[in-house]
Design a protein around this motif. Structure first.
Motif, PDB file in Angstrom:
ATOM      1  N   GLU A   5       0.838  -1.189   0.000  1.00  0.00           N
ATOM      2  CA  GLU A   5       0.000   0.000   0.000  1.00  0.00           C
ATOM      3  C   GLU A   5       0.880   1.247   0.000  1.00  0.00           C
ATOM      4  O   GLU A   5       1.884   1.308   0.716  1.00  0.00           O
ATOM      5  N   ALA A   8      -1.422   7.944   1.406  1.00  0.00           N
ATOM      6  CA  ALA A   8      -2.156   9.008   0.719  1.00  0.00           C
ATOM      7  C   ALA A   8      -1.236  10.120   0.219  1.00  0.00           C
ATOM      8  O   ALA A   8      -1.493  10.719  -0.823  1.00  0.00           O
ATOM      9  N   ARG A  11      -0.208   8.792  -3.031  1.00  0.00           N
ATOM     10  CA  ARG A  11      -1.342   8.601  -3.949  1.00  0.00           C
ATOM     11  C   ARG A  11      -1.918   9.915  -4.443  1.00  0.00           C
ATOM     12  O   ARG A  11      -2.585   9.951  -5.468  1.00  0.00           O
ATOM     13  N   ARG A  12      -1.646  11.001  -3.740  1.00  0.00           N
ATOM     14  CA  ARG A  12      -2.150  12.295  -4.234  1.00  0.00           C
ATOM     15  C   ARG A  12      -1.448  12.688  -5.525  1.00  0.00           C
ATOM     16  O   ARG A  12      -1.979  13.442  -6.324  1.00  0.00           O
ATOM     17  N   PRO A  15      -2.663   8.110  -8.424  1.00  0.00           N
ATOM     18  CA  PRO A  15      -3.596   7.175  -7.793  1.00  0.00           C
ATOM     19  C   PRO A  15      -3.104   5.731  -7.934  1.00  0.00           C
ATOM     20  O   PRO A  15      -2.652   5.321  -8.996  1.00  0.00           O
ATOM     21  N   CYS A  16      -3.179   4.981  -6.834  1.00  0.00           N
ATOM     22  CA  CYS A  16      -2.750   3.587  -6.860  1.00  0.00           C
ATOM     23  C   CYS A  16      -3.405   2.849  -5.699  1.00  0.00           C
ATOM     24  O   CYS A  16      -3.112   3.124  -4.540  1.00  0.00           O
ATOM     25  N   ALA A  37       1.435   1.514 -11.084  1.00  0.00           N
ATOM     26  CA  ALA A  37       1.568   2.980 -11.118  1.00  0.00           C
ATOM     27  C   ALA A  37       3.037   3.318 -11.318  1.00  0.00           C
ATOM     28  O   ALA A  37       3.713   3.775 -10.390  1.00  0.00           O
ATOM     29  N   LEU A  40       4.969   6.372  -9.921  1.00  0.00           N
ATOM     30  CA  LEU A  40       5.373   6.472  -8.518  1.00  0.00           C
ATOM     31  C   LEU A  40       6.820   6.061  -8.302  1.00  0.00           C
ATOM     32  O   LEU A  40       7.406   6.365  -7.267  1.00  0.00           O
TER      33      LEU A  40
END
Length: 89
Positions: A5, A8, A11-12, A15-16, A37, A40
């Motif tokens: 994971e 956030a 992920r901002r 998105p993943c 992603a 990232l």
């Protein structure tokens, strides 16, 4: 499967959703999760393939201290959390 994971704060940017990937070394698990992603990747790894200074990686809630040697073996049921470490003064 290993659950990876991205927090956030990462992920901002891209998105993943949490990723379920095959067990293996921490490096192979992270690489597999980043296929969902790829943008990232440069937030997580530096040019030498080490975890960036301002990124923290946790395996089962224990922080990974060695940013270069990512050969810890993960097994099915393990979880990995990748966050941007907070710094400042």
């Amino acid at each position: 499967m290993v659950i990876v994971e991205f927090a956030a704060s990462l992920r901002r940017h891209v998105p993943c959703a949490p990723q379920n990937v095959a067990p293996g070394s921490l490096r192979t698990v992270l690489e597999a999760a980043l296929t969902a992603a790829p943008e990232l990747r440069h937030y997580v790894f530096d040019d030498q393939g080490h975890i960036r200074k301002h990124v923290a990686v946790f395996i089962n809630k224990t922080m990974v201290l060695n940013r270069q040697k990512l050969d810890q073996v993960l097994v099915s049921g393990d979880s990995v959390l990748v966050i941007q470490a907070l710094t400042g003064g």
